[in-house]
Write a protein that holds these residues in place. Structure first.
Motif, PDB file in Angstrom:
ATOM      1  N   SER A  39       0.836  -1.186   0.000  1.00 31.53           N
ATOM      2  CA  SER A  39       0.000   0.000   0.000  1.00 31.53           C
ATOM      3  C   SER A  39       0.877   1.243   0.000  1.00 31.53           C
ATOM      4  CB  SER A  39      -0.919   0.007   1.234  1.00 31.53           C
ATOM      5  OG  SER A  39      -1.598   1.252   1.329  1.00 31.53           O
ATOM      6  N   PRO A  40       0.505   2.273  -0.747  1.00 34.00           N
ATOM      7  CA  PRO A  40       1.308   3.507  -0.767  1.00 34.00           C
ATOM      8  C   PRO A  40       1.330   4.232   0.572  1.00 34.00           C
ATOM      9  CG  PRO A  40      -0.767   3.804  -1.966  1.00 34.00           C
ATOM     10  CD  PRO A  40      -0.637   2.353  -1.675  1.00 34.00           C
ATOM     11  N   ILE A  41       0.400   3.892   1.479  1.00 31.77           N
ATOM     12  CA  ILE A  41       0.383   4.575   2.774  1.00 31.77           C
ATOM     13  C   ILE A  41       1.388   3.962   3.740  1.00 31.77           C
ATOM     14  CG2 ILE A  41      -2.050   5.203   2.499  1.00 31.77           C
ATOM     15  CD1 ILE A  41      -2.690   3.088   4.675  1.00 31.77           C
ATOM     16  N   ILE A  42       1.955   2.780   3.374  1.00 26.70           N
ATOM     17  CA  ILE A  42       2.961   2.117   4.221  1.00 26.70           C
ATOM     18  C   ILE A  42       4.314   2.264   3.548  1.00 26.70           C
ATOM     19  CG2 ILE A  42       3.644  -0.028   5.337  1.00 26.70           C
ATOM     20  CD1 ILE A  42       0.726  -0.949   5.103  1.00 26.70           C
ATOM     21  N   ASP A  43       5.252   2.908   4.227  1.00 28.00           N
ATOM     22  CA  ASP A  43       6.577   3.119   3.651  1.00 28.00           C
ATOM     23  C   ASP A  43       7.651   2.898   4.713  1.00 28.00           C
ATOM     24  OD1 ASP A  43       6.557   5.396   5.271  1.00 28.00           O
ATOM     25  OD2 ASP A  43       5.926   6.718   3.644  1.00 28.00           O
ATOM     26  N   SER A  44       8.867   3.348   4.433  1.00 27.15           N
ATOM     27  CA  SER A  44       9.986   3.100   5.347  1.00 27.15           C
ATOM     28  C   SER A  44       9.833   3.822   6.682  1.00 27.15           C
ATOM     29  CB  SER A  44      11.292   3.538   4.686  1.00 27.15           C
ATOM     30  OG  SER A  44      11.247   4.921   4.356  1.00 27.15           O
ATOM     31  N   THR A  45       8.970   4.823   6.727  1.00 26.55           N
ATOM     32  CA  THR A  45       8.750   5.549   7.987  1.00 26.55           C
ATOM     33  C   THR A  45       7.662   4.895   8.834  1.00 26.55           C
ATOM     34  OG1 THR A  45       7.080   7.060   7.063  1.00 26.55           O
ATOM     35  CG2 THR A  45       9.396   7.704   6.843  1.00 26.55           C
ATOM     36  N   SER A  46       7.023   3.845   8.316  1.00 22.23           N
ATOM     37  CA  SER A  46       5.929   3.178   9.032  1.00 22.23           C
ATOM     38  C   SER A  46       6.494   2.074   9.912  1.00 22.23           C
ATOM     39  CB  SER A  46       4.918   2.590   8.043  1.00 22.23           C
ATOM     40  OG  SER A  46       4.427   3.593   7.173  1.00 22.23           O
ATOM     41  N   HIS A  47       6.338   2.215  11.217  1.00 22.43           N
ATOM     42  CA  HIS A  47       6.844   1.220  12.163  1.00 22.43           C
ATOM     43  C   HIS A  47       5.721   0.349  12.727  1.00 22.43           C
ATOM     44  CE1 HIS A  47      10.541   3.395  11.791  1.00 22.43           C
ATOM     45  NE2 HIS A  47       9.974   4.492  12.229  1.00 22.43           N
ATOM     46  N   VAL A  50      -2.312   0.205  11.553  1.00 24.89           N
ATOM     47  CA  VAL A  50      -3.624  -0.224  12.038  1.00 24.89           C
ATOM     48  C   VAL A  50      -4.284  -1.051  10.948  1.00 24.89           C
ATOM     49  CG1 VAL A  50      -5.939   0.517  12.705  1.00 24.89           C
ATOM     50  CG2 VAL A  50      -3.927   1.707  13.614  1.00 24.89           C
ATOM     51  N   ILE A  51      -4.549  -2.307  11.264  1.00 26.17           N
ATOM     52  CA  ILE A  51      -5.233  -3.190  10.317  1.00 26.17           C
ATOM     53  C   ILE A  51      -6.728  -2.875  10.318  1.00 26.17           C
ATOM     54  CG2 ILE A  51      -5.766  -5.588   9.740  1.00 26.17           C
ATOM     55  CD1 ILE A  51      -3.173  -6.346  11.243  1.00 26.17           C
ATOM     56  N   TYR A 173      -9.746   9.855  12.359  1.00 22.34           N
ATOM     57  CA  TYR A 173      -9.320   8.814  11.427  1.00 22.34           C
ATOM     58  C   TYR A 173      -7.804   8.761  11.301  1.00 22.34           C
ATOM     59  CZ  TYR A 173     -14.182   8.289  10.062  1.00 22.34           C
ATOM     60  OH  TYR A 173     -15.528   8.040  10.084  1.00 22.34           O
ATOM     61  N   GLN A 174      -7.153   9.909  11.417  1.00 20.81           N
ATOM     62  CA  GLN A 174      -5.698   9.936  11.260  1.00 20.81           C
ATOM     63  C   GLN A 174      -4.981   9.830  12.592  1.00 20.81           C
ATOM     64  OE1 GLN A 174      -5.228  13.434   8.475  1.00 20.81           O
ATOM     65  NE2 GLN A 174      -3.568  12.128   7.741  1.00 20.81           N
ATOM     66  N   ASP A 175      -3.849   9.128  12.561  1.00 17.53           N
ATOM     67  CA  ASP A 175      -2.969   9.006  13.715  1.00 17.53           C
ATOM     68  C   ASP A 175      -1.539   9.085  13.197  1.00 17.53           C
ATOM     69  OD1 ASP A 175      -2.044   8.634  16.263  1.00 17.53           O
ATOM     70  OD2 ASP A 175      -3.177   6.807  16.656  1.00 17.53           O
ATOM     71  N   ASP A 176      -0.569   8.840  14.076  1.00 15.20           N
ATOM     72  CA  ASP A 176       0.822   8.933  13.641  1.00 15.20           C
ATOM     73  C   ASP A 176       1.311   7.672  12.939  1.00 15.20           C
ATOM     74  OD1 ASP A 176       0.836   7.319  15.837  1.00 15.20           O
ATOM     75  OD2 ASP A 176       2.452   8.352  16.897  1.00 15.20           O
ATOM     76  N   ILE A 177       0.412   6.681  12.775  1.00 10.46           N
ATOM     77  CA  ILE A 177       0.719   5.507  11.952  1.00 10.46           C
ATOM     78  C   ILE A 177      -0.420   5.345  10.941  1.00 10.46           C
ATOM     79  CG2 ILE A 177       2.071   4.328  13.722  1.00 10.46           C
ATOM     80  CD1 ILE A 177      -0.374   2.600  14.332  1.00 10.46           C
ATOM     81  N   PRO A 178      -0.150   4.715   9.789  1.00 10.39           N
ATOM     82  CA  PRO A 178      -1.208   4.549   8.782  1.00 10.39           C
ATOM     83  C   PRO A 178      -2.292   3.587   9.250  1.00 10.39           C
ATOM     84  CG  PRO A 178       0.789   3.390   8.115  1.00 10.39           C
ATOM     85  CD  PRO A 178       1.146   4.178   9.345  1.00 10.39           C
ATOM     86  N   LYS A 179      -3.473   3.739   8.663  1.00  7.70           N
ATOM     87  CA  LYS A 179      -4.604   2.859   8.974  1.00  7.70           C
ATOM     88  C   LYS A 179      -5.179   2.315   7.674  1.00  7.70           C
ATOM     89  CE  LYS A 179      -6.029   5.442  13.133  1.00  7.70           C
ATOM     90  NZ  LYS A 179      -7.149   6.162  13.798  1.00  7.70           N
ATOM     91  N   LEU A 180      -5.388   1.002   7.664  1.00  8.67           N
ATOM     92  CA  LEU A 180      -5.999   0.387   6.486  1.00  8.67           C
ATOM     93  C   LEU A 180      -7.512   0.544   6.496  1.00  8.67           C
ATOM     94  CD1 LEU A 180      -3.904  -2.918   6.265  1.00  8.67           C
ATOM     95  CD2 LEU A 180      -3.576  -0.792   4.986  1.00  8.67           C
ATOM     96  N   TYR A 181      -8.115   0.537   7.701  1.00 14.57           N
ATOM     97  CA  TYR A 181      -9.583   0.602   7.777  1.00 14.57           C
ATOM     98  C   TYR A 181      -9.981   1.208   9.122  1.00 14.57           C
ATOM     99  CZ  TYR A 181     -14.486  -0.972   7.545  1.00 14.57           C
ATOM    100  OH  TYR A 181     -15.863  -1.030   7.507  1.00 14.57           O
ATOM    101  N   SER A 182     -10.854   2.208   9.086  1.00 17.65           N
ATOM    102  CA  SER A 182     -11.366   2.828  10.312  1.00 17.65           C
ATOM    103  C   SER A 182     -12.856   3.088  10.144  1.00 17.65           C
ATOM    104  CB  SER A 182     -10.624   4.140  10.590  1.00 17.65           C
ATOM    105  OG  SER A 182     -11.085   4.737  11.785  1.00 17.65           O
ATOM    106  N   GLU A 183     -13.628   2.631  11.133  1.00 10.50           N
ATOM    107  CA  GLU A 183     -15.090   2.730  11.039  1.00 10.50           C
ATOM    108  C   GLU A 183     -15.666   3.231  12.360  1.00 10.50           C
ATOM    109  OE1 GLU A 183     -17.344  -0.702   9.473  1.00 10.50           O
ATOM    110  OE2 GLU A 183     -18.475  -0.625  11.365  1.00 10.50           O
TER     111      GLU A 183
END
Length: 658
Positions: A39-47, A50-51, A173-183
């Motif tokens: 996914s483009p939202i997950i990169d080298s800065t993603s540690h 959120v699934i 919806y946004q946090d300091d890590i990417p999220k694949l799905y938020s409801e």
């Protein structure tokens, strides 16, 4: 960017029969959860990522208290990608005080899943949960999940009961890590009319609504509810960077604001007021307008503050100084008085409201025009300007008008000069409350720019030893910040010693501070210094960089894309004047080019000029940021502007001896 959509629902004013809502449990863990898709939202800065994240809010009856509660259920599944993501297993739940009661949390569950041939699951022990009081208004529940490893998955679930039945939680919806799905799902009983607003850069992926027939029992009659669900997928991490307001101003989020409700007899009750109604309520409030009118507390002591022959501005300055000296800030914010002006004067301490309402009252007693200004501090978020939301404001300053000029004043800050606001108050607009006309929005800004000037003079001898003087002059917010820093030390000598001990490449021989207590004047530091350039000097050549202090080496702007403005708090300037005598016989071989860089419309400007005559190197450098706020579309240019400055400052002067 803001998208508006409205949900029309209905409410009640009496207790409802308790209806057990469906829980919001996470689905069972599977091997597929360990396979994070590309996914483009997950990169080298993603540690971590959120699934799945799900939340649900509805109203129930607390049988024990015979009161209504909003029940917030929350569940999140996070995959830890590497060791830097381990901190996501340290979880904190804030619980806020609503009226005279705190929110409570229950049913906290935590699980760590990892693969060891098959999926292994370790449940968090209940003894790992700790509760503590953060302050008068916030409690914290903390816990750490067990057996954290790279590529493990953690599940967290809990339920919060809140006595605030008029508000549903803001869902970020946004946090300091990417999220694949938020409801997020809100179940809202009939007769409530909410304004539901999506703020932030990203749009919803899906939104759904359905009618829940006869969901609640009220006075023997079943009442309908609306179930509203808002979904966002593939949400990039929100990266904080220098020079920004509170992150919540920019994160994509769903907000609920109650506009009106209907009583059981069908009468409509509006909660959205006009400013004229708010003005009247504030001015009649004992802890607000009631304190402004306490001029009798000051009339008999006005002769202690100023002389009869003083001008109106001098009187205002002396009153400001008197209030600062008489009432010390207890570090508590507030738009209302905590103790009242009279008691705060007797106690000689109070909150922001006590201090600045006393200032306004004292000015009124002296016949000086002064008004309260409601402020939301930077960390509190921008206030809504479409209609009054008094709870948006958490602070109060004064505006004084003398000789046709307006001055913002905050007497709570010890080192703040007359006419300057601290950075925490520079946050969009404030609402100035007049006594005889309608209030209005007023931009919160400082007329005095923040600036720092370095004056460097000295000599370098044949052995490469530099001896000279560095004089640093601070103005505006730079002076305030540095005065506050110096005040942390027990004495000026202790501060100067700290300077001496922490100057890695420079030795400070002696130093002094000027105008530390003269707040309306610039703050000045002066040092006698020495530096060793012996490694840079040879028989025939010599190279060094004359910007001996505070040289820019790192760009504060590093994001590929920034979706929020750069907010400096004020215009800024940093400048150098340098004059250094070199040993005899050296001629210049290489030097940085004289240059002038500028952003469009001179939004920022950098100049660098040097000359070498008769063995003396003279240099002038100036960086001027001529706007307090740079918009999103200016970010790339500002980032490139700083990159070019850093590259330019890397170039040393090189000299040869003939």
């Amino acid at each position: 960017m803001m998208y508006r959509f409205f949900a029309l629902v209905w409410i009640f004013q009496v207790l409802l029969a308790n209806t057990q809502a469906q829980t919001n449990e996470l689905p069972s863990i599977s091997f597929r959860d360990f396979e994070i898709p590309s996914s483009p939202i997950i990169d080298s800065t993603s540690h971590a990522v959120v699934i799945l994240e799900k939340g649900r809010s509805d109203i129930q009856v607390d049988d024990g208290e015979r009161e209504l509660r909003v029940i917030h259920r929350y569940g999140v599944r996070i995959k830890i990608l590497d060791k830097e993501g381990f901190d996501k297993a340290n979880y904190v739940i804030p619980l806020y005080k609503i009226g005279n009661k705190f929110e409570t949390v229950s049913q906290i569950r935590g699980y760590t899943h990892y693969i060891d041939g098959k999926i292994q699951t370790v449940e968090m022990d209940k003894g790992a949960i700790f509760h503590e009081k953060m302050n008068e208004f916030v409690n914290l529940s903390k816990f750490t999940l067990p057996n954290i490893t790279e590529n493990c998955i953690i599940d967290i679930e809990y339920e919060i009961q809140s006595p605030d039945i008029f508000n549903y939680r803001t869902w970020e919806y946004q946090d300091d890590i990417p999220k694949l799905y938020s409801e997020y799902t809100a179940i809202i009983p009939a007769l409530y009319n909410y304004n539901v607003t999506l703020t932030g850069f990203y749009k919803l992926t899906d939104e759904r609504s359905r009618l829940l027939k006869d969901y609640f029992l009220l006075n023997g009659r079943r009442q309908d509810c609306s179930q509203l669900t808002y979904i966002m997928k593939d949400i990039p991490a929100f990266h904080e960077e220098s020079y920004m307001l509170a992150p919540k101003n920019y994160k994509s989020a769903i907000n609920f604001e109650l506009m009106q409700y209907y009583s059981t007899n069908g009468a409509r009750q509006n909660l959205t007021k006009e400013w004229k109604d708010v003005d009247r309520e504030l001015l009649s409030n004992r802890s607000f307008g009631g304190q402004i009118n306490r001029e009798n507390n000051f009339k008999h002591i006005l002769p202690e503050m100023y002389a009869d022959g003083d001008s109106e501005e001098v009187k205002a300055r002396k009153i400001y100084r008197y209030i600062k000296n008489q009432i010390k800030w207890n570090r508590i914010y507030g738009k209302y008085s905590q103790f009242g002006v009279k008691e705060a004067l007797e106690r000689r301490n109070g909150n922001v409201g006590d201090i600045n309402l006393a200032l306004i009252s004292a000015c009124g007693a002296a016949g000086i025009e002064a008004y309260p200004v409601l402020v939301s501090t930077r960390e509190n978020g921008l206030p809504k300007t479409i209609h009054p939301v008094i709870s948006d404001f958490n602070y109060l300053v004064a505006q004084v008008r003398v000789n046709g000029k307006n001055y913002f004043l905050d007497a709570s800050e010890e080192n703040l000069p007359f006419g300057l606001l601290p950075l925490r108050c520079i946050n969009g607009s404030g609402r100035i409350i007049y006594s005889k006309k309608s209030s209005e929005w007023i931009k919160l800004e400082n007329e005095i720019n923040a600036s720092t000037h370095f004056d460097i003079t000295g000599n370098i001898d044949e052995a490469g030893q530099f001896k000279g003087n560095i004089r640093i002059t601070y103005q505006g917010l730079d002076a305030l910040n540095h005065r506050n820093y110096i005040r942390r030390f027990s004495s000026l000598n202790t501060y100067i010693e700290e300077r001496m001990n922490n100057s890695a490449n420079m030795k400070i021989e002696d130093g002094d501070i000027y105008q530390l207590d003269s707040l309306d004047n610039n703050l000045v530091e002066s040092y006698e210094v020495s530096m060793d350039f012996s490694d840079n000097i040879g028989e025939k050549n010599f190279a060094f960089n004359p910007i001996l202090i505070n040289r820019m080496t790192k760009n504060p702007f590093n994001l590929e894309e920034r979706s929020y403005p750069v907010d400096l708090g004020s215009k800024q300037k940093e400048s150098y004047t340098i004059s250094i005598q070199l040993p005899k016989g050296f001629h210049i071989e290489r030097q940085p080019k004289n240059t002038a860089l500028a952003l469009p419309e001179s939004a920022a400007r950098y100049t660098y000029q040097s000359q070498y005559e008769e063995g003396r190197l003279m240099l002038k450098q100036e960086l001027a940021l001529n706007k307090a706020i740079y918009e999103v579309d200016e970010y790339f240019h500002l980032k490139e502007f700083y990159s070019r400055i850093i590259q330019h400052q890397k170039v040393d002067f090189a000299f040869t001896k003939k």
